[in-house]
Design an enzyme around this catalytic site. Structure first.
Site, PDB file in Angstrom:
ATOM      1  N   TYR A 124      24.601 -31.344  37.128  1.00  0.00           N
ATOM      2  CA  TYR A 124      23.979 -32.514  36.516  1.00  0.00           C
ATOM      3  C   TYR A 124      22.490 -32.526  36.838  1.00  0.00           C
ATOM      4  O   TYR A 124      22.086 -32.174  37.949  1.00  0.00           O
ATOM      5  CB  TYR A 124      24.647 -33.800  37.023  1.00  0.00           C
ATOM      6  CG  TYR A 124      26.042 -33.982  36.463  1.00  0.00           C
ATOM      7  CD1 TYR A 124      26.276 -34.821  35.389  1.00  0.00           C
ATOM      8  CD2 TYR A 124      27.126 -33.288  37.000  1.00  0.00           C
ATOM      9  CE1 TYR A 124      27.548 -34.980  34.859  1.00  0.00           C
ATOM     10  CE2 TYR A 124      28.402 -33.431  36.485  1.00  0.00           C
ATOM     11  CZ  TYR A 124      28.608 -34.280  35.413  1.00  0.00           C
ATOM     12  OH  TYR A 124      29.867 -34.411  34.891  1.00  0.00           O
ATOM     13  N   GLU A 125      21.699 -32.933  35.870  1.00  0.00           N
ATOM     14  CA  GLU A 125      20.257 -33.133  36.011  1.00  0.00           C
ATOM     15  C   GLU A 125      19.898 -33.859  37.316  1.00  0.00           C
ATOM     16  O   GLU A 125      18.871 -33.622  37.926  1.00  0.00           O
ATOM     17  CB  GLU A 125      19.818 -33.988  34.822  1.00  0.00           C
ATOM     18  CG  GLU A 125      18.362 -34.056  34.560  1.00  0.00           C
ATOM     19  CD  GLU A 125      18.125 -34.721  33.191  1.00  0.00           C
ATOM     20  OE1 GLU A 125      17.687 -34.024  32.278  1.00  0.00           O
ATOM     21  OE2 GLU A 125      18.389 -35.934  33.056  1.00  0.00           O
ATOM     22  N   SER A 126      20.770 -34.765  37.729  1.00  0.00           N
ATOM     23  CA  SER A 126      20.524 -35.573  38.926  1.00  0.00           C
ATOM     24  C   SER A 126      20.638 -34.771  40.211  1.00  0.00           C
ATOM     25  O   SER A 126      20.261 -35.250  41.269  1.00  0.00           O
ATOM     26  CB  SER A 126      21.527 -36.719  38.972  1.00  0.00           C
ATOM     27  OG  SER A 126      22.853 -36.202  38.910  1.00  0.00           O
ATOM     28  N   GLY A 127      21.204 -33.560  40.147  1.00  0.00           N
ATOM     29  CA  GLY A 127      21.271 -32.724  41.337  1.00  0.00           C
ATOM     30  C   GLY A 127      22.668 -32.433  41.847  1.00  0.00           C
ATOM     31  O   GLY A 127      22.830 -31.650  42.774  1.00  0.00           O
ATOM     32  N   GLY A 138      14.971 -34.467  30.556  1.00  0.00           N
ATOM     33  CA  GLY A 138      14.973 -33.019  30.769  1.00  0.00           C
ATOM     34  C   GLY A 138      15.189 -32.212  29.507  1.00  0.00           C
ATOM     35  O   GLY A 138      15.317 -30.990  29.565  1.00  0.00           O
TER      36      GLY A 138
END
Lengths: 306, 249, 306, 249
Positions: free
Chosen positions: B41-44, B121
């Protein structure tokens, strides 16, 4: 063990001392650890003309914009995630209400890169990005350099060094050594990039707790100016291990914010009408807290011995 | 669309996941033919196995029990720009005949008719993911001939082709719609109809794009969702029907 | 929980499959987690013409150079830390024994930056460094670009993308999700920068252990090609929580290595004469292991619940 | 030298520490007038309180009980280049009349008489630390008029002054030797003798440099080590006498 000077203060004093009219401000946290408590105190102290910088302006900047704190927004994704628009932001941009708002726009990677450059005291950061996109045409601060090895053109963004960064975290000691687990976001880069840093935590712990697991430290005391203890300070965002994200509030915000008057009413009740986070949480009610409070799921320790 | 998007994924692939339908598709793929999918996920959150349907891209359920947590600097620099992501999902807003995506503004940039959320993103996913899958319902409004603003580069456009721009990823190679699948022609990168769902009229599908939509020489008719796929979607993965209606799948 | 494909193999197979003559190789680890076990297997398999890259060549590359594995060294600080010189390295450079050795020299920051660029798939990295120093005159790969915002000249170094990186770590699961605590060094950057990655660990653990504390994961399985379990694989370097640094061996190396013949003898006994790390440790003796084995000092857990 | 170097540190300062004498000086300062010194090691240990004298810069005792651990990328980018380090220690090898340091080669670079270890982090410490303290015994061999190779820039030299080069830190501001202290003249950055230990002959000290060493107008005589400082060094901090002889302090 040294016992370094305590930087512990109240939210009111931290904001009064360290956030001034006209400042550029970063309150980071990607979904996780967004410090709404600091934003509300800034609204209460009626700061004006702030340049607000954040990847995702989210409800937190929507509230600050509605309250008239901001004159400019630097961002990369402006929406209420999974719900819809940020209505106060749209009113400010489209109608200049309550005040006109300038926009400066990047992609997520671009803003992460700006904070990385700021933290590293470089004037800019390199990235392979933006080729074939209209973003550089919309933002003249997105530029390029030629690689001195391959001749390839690479995109650049300028460093972002905000006057103030406010970071929410699970815990810190009194001098500001700050530990985070769960999603990191860009909290570290935002703190190192800033001229002044306020850390807001769920718990202030003894230095021994920090020293007991040093690999969890994300921000060192040497970049921190003030430490504020504010339990539930990230609600409706969340703090892993403390409380869950209040997804219901994100949905409710759609109705609260769509209409200017109802947003004003909400600010009156939940921000101006309370004198701090404790009052806000009381208003929110015990039932909501009980629903959101984290269940225990404790990790195992590792051996630091030698 | 969720079933079809899920079937586009191969077991063991590294997928950059957004929230909503792509997340649902990935979890369906994990539950069926691709148990070793690595969700990033983009969030990490890396290797997440959420035990509830995440409402946000940074849901705590994505961290608990995941294989790792990366800073966002690492997500964008080492994972995405580093060339480690095999599939990226993009969707919604406007998509043009070359797969360029607009998620920034409808109208002019300075005086927009509608202000959309912006890139997030999406720009870098479109550039770096080895292949991009777009998920969006087919309609002339969503698929105009030209987008008002190119947020994320497609196969070709006013700045040149991906090859001319030296973009590292292959860009949008599949567009999963509610009528069937579009894919770029090898010759010029223009999207054309390559497959339809059973019962969908080819002519009607082709009339739903904002340009004269070409049809691939051998148009494929896609197999329908299996009862197992439908059961998983309705009874296990999206029990609250957040992302799929009672009838849609 | 998915159970991804196992990449567990033996050291012998991992080196045979993934390290070839002529490769560029990084075995990183700053004091901590230096994988001597892998170096010894490379020596046993008589690899030749390697370009060895490391901030501090240390005893590990001194041994590989003595054994004739290397034709080039890329480095930033070449010494036996706290003791003196690396004698095999000096013989190779000064006398071409056992083979000539080309040098390519940076500072620590320069090499860290080269690996960061490699990991980020950028052709180069920016740094404020080298002004007023003779290092750029000595190394034409240290160049510069002009900042497109301020006009300032900044130093650059080219990306380093080694054919192989070998990382030692405390633990990993069978598919290569790797956790490290204590000093991180540049293990993460070196792994992401490489075309092929071997992870060598003190313990292979179940996926559940990794998932129980995801914030400790430094290297994800998606960049890892092989996982080798090799307890004590970092000796005489150390693994925090497993065993201490064998400082005495670092001092002893001064005498072992000063003379070519005695170094040869040592290689014969401790490298060629054993068939793997277990044999090496047996030769080292139980007493030494007892002296170095880590005492327990277990950290407390944190709450991952929500 | 350890006592004098310790006295150069102020309480609360952030110090970039190397192994050996600088480490000893920092621990002496922590035990006396500067309990809140923050020690940051190149290896990434932040706020270390080692319970044994570390033999290496990456000793496990530096991590156990420290306040944090940074990756080396963060150490060099965010701490050092980021301008967060107040004092850096450098030493040994050759130092010239402007404080330029050579730790690379004696002789020519291509065909050296002696190959030294190289920069390590010394070049960037000299550039970025707010001030640099050099610790080295005073002798013509260690202090030649010109160094054979500039690894770490001093106050002035063939590439220009620090000001001309826009170097962010103040460079070497104090050189602690076994005879006294050298410091750069404000006019041209040349090192001159500014203080001597009690009992040291000024003329002898001045003869120990490889150039005609100037003397500051008001040469200071430094107070001797206190018995407490000596006791701490000999009985607490360096009990194995790894770094100081029985008589030296």
């Amino acid at each position: 063990m040294t016992s370094a000077a305590s930087k512990v203060t109240t939210m009111r004093e931290a904001i009064a001392d360290l956030v001034h009219d006209g400042d550029s401000l970063v309150i980071e946290g990607f979904t996780h650890l967004i410090c709404f408590a600091a934003a509300h105190e800034i609204i209460r102290q009626r700061r004006r003309d702030l340049t607000l910088c954040r990847l995702t302006p989210d409800l937190i900047y929507d509230q600050m914009i509605a309250a008239g704190c901001a004159s400019k927004l630097v961002f990369s994704w402006a929406g209420n995630p999974g719900v819809g628009s940020l209505h106060a932001l749209r009113r400010a941009v489209e109608k200049g209400q309550p005040a006109p708002l300038a926009l400066e726009e990047y992609s997520h990677f671009g803003l992460v890169a700006r904070l990385s450059a700021g933290a590293a005291r470089l004037p800019f950061w390199l990235l392979r990005d933006y080729d074939g996109s209209d973003l550089p045409a919309a933002n003249p601060l997105i530029r390029s350099v030629d690689c001195p090895y391959t001749g390839t053109k690479l995109a650049t963004v300028p460093a972002l060094n905000p006057d103030v960064t406010i970071v929410h975290a699970q815990r810190a000691d009194a001098s500001g050594n700050t530990q985070i687990w769960g999603l990191y976001g860009v909290q570290k880069e935002a703190a190192f990039a800033a001229k002044r840093v306020i850390v807001v935590v769920e718990e202030i712990v003894g230095e021994g707790v920090i020293r007991g697991d040093p690999n969890r430290t994300v921000i060192p005391s040497i970049v921190v100016d003030a430490v504020v203890c504010e339990p539930w300070g990230a609600h409706p965002s969340y703090a892993q291990g403390y409380y869950d994200r209040d997804n219901r509030f994100y949905v409710e915000w759609e109705d609260i914010s769509r209409d200017e008057a109802s947003l004003e009413r909400w600010l009156k009740d939940f921000v101006y009408g309370v004198d701090g986070r404790a009052g806000y949480m009381q208003l929110l009610g015990a039932q909501r807290q009980d629903r959101l409070r984290a269940k225990p799921l404790i990790s195992s320790g590792v051996n630091y011995g030698f | 669309m969720a079933v079809r998007a899920a079937r586009e994924l191969r077991d063991g692939e590294v997928v950059f996941v957004g929230i909503g339908l792509p997340n649902l598709a990935c979890n369906l793929a994990r539950a069926t033919h691709a148990p070793n999918l690595v969700l990033i996920y983009e969030s990490g959150a890396v290797g997440a196995v959420p035990d509830r349907l995440p409402v946000s891209i940074g849901d705590p359920a994505l961290v608990t029990g995941s294989l790792g947590v990366a800073t966002m600097a690492d997500v964008f620099q080492f994972y995405l720009q580093g060339g480690r992501i095999e599939v990226g999902f993009l969707g919604r807003a406007q998509i043009d005949r070359y797969g360029n995506i607009n998620s920034t503004v409808i109208g002019s940039y300075e005086h927009p008719k509608v202000r959309l959320p912006g890139s997030g993103g999406a720009c870098e996913i479109a550039i770096h993911a080895k292949r991009v899958i777009i998920v969006a319902p087919l309609s002339p409004r969503t698929f105009p001939e030209n987008v008002d603003f190119i947020t994320s580069p497609g196969q070709n456009g006013k700045y040149g082709s991906r090859e001319q721009l030296h973009l590292p990823g292959a860009g949008p190679v599949r567009v999963v719609t509610d009528m069937g699948i579009l894919a770029p022609a090898r010759s010029d990168g223009e999207l054309e109809l390559v497959a339809i769902y059973p019962g969908v009229d080819e002519k009607e599908a082709r009339s739903r794009a904002g340009w004269p939509l070409r049809c691939a020489p051998n148009l494929e008719v896609l197999p329908p969702p299996t009862s197992e796929e439908l059961r998983l979607l309705r009874d296990v993965l999206d029990t609250d029907h957040l992302y799929i209606g009672k009838r849609e799948a």
